[in-house]
Write an enzyme that holds these catalytic residues in place. Sequence first.
Site, PDB file in Angstrom:
ATOM      1  N   GLU A  25       5.359   4.669   8.616  1.00 57.14           N
ATOM      2  CA  GLU A  25       4.365   4.297   7.588  1.00 57.14           C
ATOM      3  C   GLU A  25       3.076   3.761   8.213  1.00 57.14           C
ATOM      4  O   GLU A  25       3.014   3.500   9.425  1.00 57.14           O
ATOM      5  CB  GLU A  25       4.960   3.264   6.631  1.00 57.14           C
ATOM      6  CG  GLU A  25       5.309   1.949   7.305  1.00 57.14           C
ATOM      7  CD  GLU A  25       5.228   0.756   6.354  1.00 57.14           C
ATOM      8  OE1 GLU A  25       4.174   0.548   5.718  1.00 57.14           O
ATOM      9  OE2 GLU A  25       6.239   0.019   6.283  1.00 57.14           O
ATOM     10  N   LYS A 159      12.378  -9.113   3.857  1.00 55.04           N
ATOM     11  CA  LYS A 159      12.012 -10.486   4.208  1.00 55.04           C
ATOM     12  C   LYS A 159      12.408 -11.447   3.110  1.00 55.04           C
ATOM     13  O   LYS A 159      12.367 -11.103   1.935  1.00 55.04           O
ATOM     14  CB  LYS A 159      10.491 -10.581   4.345  1.00 55.04           C
ATOM     15  CG  LYS A 159       9.972 -10.126   5.667  1.00 55.04           C
ATOM     16  CD  LYS A 159       8.609 -10.767   5.929  1.00 55.04           C
ATOM     17  CE  LYS A 159       8.067 -10.290   7.252  1.00 55.04           C
ATOM     18  NZ  LYS A 159       7.418  -8.977   7.144  1.00 55.04           N
TER      19      LYS A 159
HETATM   20  N1  PSU Z   1       7.508  -5.918   4.033  1.00 56.70           N
HETATM   21  C1  PSU Z   1       7.371  -6.202   5.338  1.00 56.70           C
HETATM   22  N2  PSU Z   1       6.385  -5.607   6.042  1.00 56.70           N
HETATM   23  C2  PSU Z   1       5.514  -4.728   5.454  1.00 56.70           C
HETATM   24  C3  PSU Z   1       5.668  -4.436   4.066  1.00 56.70           C
HETATM   25  C4  PSU Z   1       6.674  -5.046   3.399  1.00 56.70           C
HETATM   26  O1  PSU Z   1       8.140  -6.986   5.865  1.00 56.70           O
HETATM   27  O2  PSU Z   1       4.605  -4.220   6.122  1.00 56.70           O
HETATM   28  C5  PSU Z   1       4.742  -3.450   3.430  1.00 56.70           C
HETATM   29  C6  PSU Z   1       5.408  -2.068   3.357  1.00 56.70           C
HETATM   30  O3  PSU Z   1       4.416  -1.075   3.515  1.00 56.70           O
HETATM   31  C7  PSU Z   1       5.942  -2.039   1.937  1.00 56.70           C
HETATM   32  C8  PSU Z   1       4.873  -2.800   1.198  1.00 56.70           C
HETATM   33  O4  PSU Z   1       6.137  -0.747   1.424  1.00 56.70           O
HETATM   34  O5  PSU Z   1       4.487  -3.834   2.086  1.00 56.70           O
HETATM   35  C9  PSU Z   1       5.379  -3.339  -0.122  1.00 56.70           C
HETATM   36  O6  PSU Z   1       4.309  -3.861  -0.847  1.00 56.70           O
HETATM   37  P1  PSU Z   1       4.558  -4.330  -2.372  1.00 56.70           P
HETATM   38  O7  PSU Z   1       5.423  -5.541  -2.270  1.00 56.70           O
HETATM   39  O8  PSU Z   1       3.189  -4.628  -2.874  1.00 56.70           O
HETATM   40  O9  PSU Z   1       5.193  -3.171  -3.067  1.00 56.70           O
END
Ligand code: PSU
Length: 300
Positions: A25, A159
Amino acid sequence: MNMGIDIAPSVAEALAMGAPVVALESTIISHGFPYPANVECAREAQRVAREEGVIPATVAILNGRPTVGLTDEQMEHLGTAPGIAKASRRDIAMLASRGADGATTVAGTMLISAMAGIRVFATGGIGGVHRGAGESFDISADLIELSRTDVTVVCAGAKSILDIGLTLEYLETHGVPVVGYRTDEFPAFYTRSSGFGVDARVESAEEIAAFMRAKRGLALGGGAVIANPIPQEYELDSKMLDGVIASALAEADEAGVHGKEVTPFLLARIHELTGGASEEANKQLVYSNVRLAAQIARAL
Ligand code: PSU
Ligand code: MN
């Protein structure tokens, strides 16, 4: 009308020959790490895949085009240019129509990987159900994508900025298998344990490939989560983390951060509050996930 996607020659060739490919990603580059750690991590992730005999395909939106397989220069751009959009499923059409750049989340990367015919994707951690989602309704689009798009996502769990228990409930409701690689517990990203179990435990990449073949053979659809705990030597202290995460969450709340800004805000604060320690752990778990994803892609 299908305006199509751009696939790098190395990736197109591998896909045409049926050679193993692993997707990576790009939100992790633009929003997951500070510069230059972000670009270093992205390059090293590609190197690890190649070392495992697999072609890396980092995914992003460039000039409005979904792009599969990025060069060093393209990753440098995503890691340094200000204001790169975070691209999840709902953002892609607008970025395409405007010819803009976007760094794809797990959801966005899954979607574009599936378009390209890539079946395995390695990331750090998936998005999930945020703490307090009962009020905020903040549930990552990653979880919905996992329920509809057939790509296997190798991650180090989620996390603890998230509500891990509710994240797993949500995945269960939506029929997404959560498989532990050599673990009975769903890992919590920086730490190997979360106190929550996985659906099934496997011991090898071959077992995961067999599971993926069975899933496809039965046309079950949707993706799967392969949870690979952070290597023991890089695990962080959970007491220290609890404090850091509590502060980061309180600051986000106080600052009124919401919507797609929540996750990048929390990630940045955790990196700032823990200094190099979390950065190193984060990088190492990504490499470990790329290695496992590569082994799965080869076994397929
Ligand atoms: N969690 C992490 N590192 C990240 C992300 C999430 O520990 O880099 C990033 C990933 O790209 C994930 C996105 O798909 O954040 C999720 O964002 P949201 O919670 O806004 O859907
Ligand atoms: Mn959200």
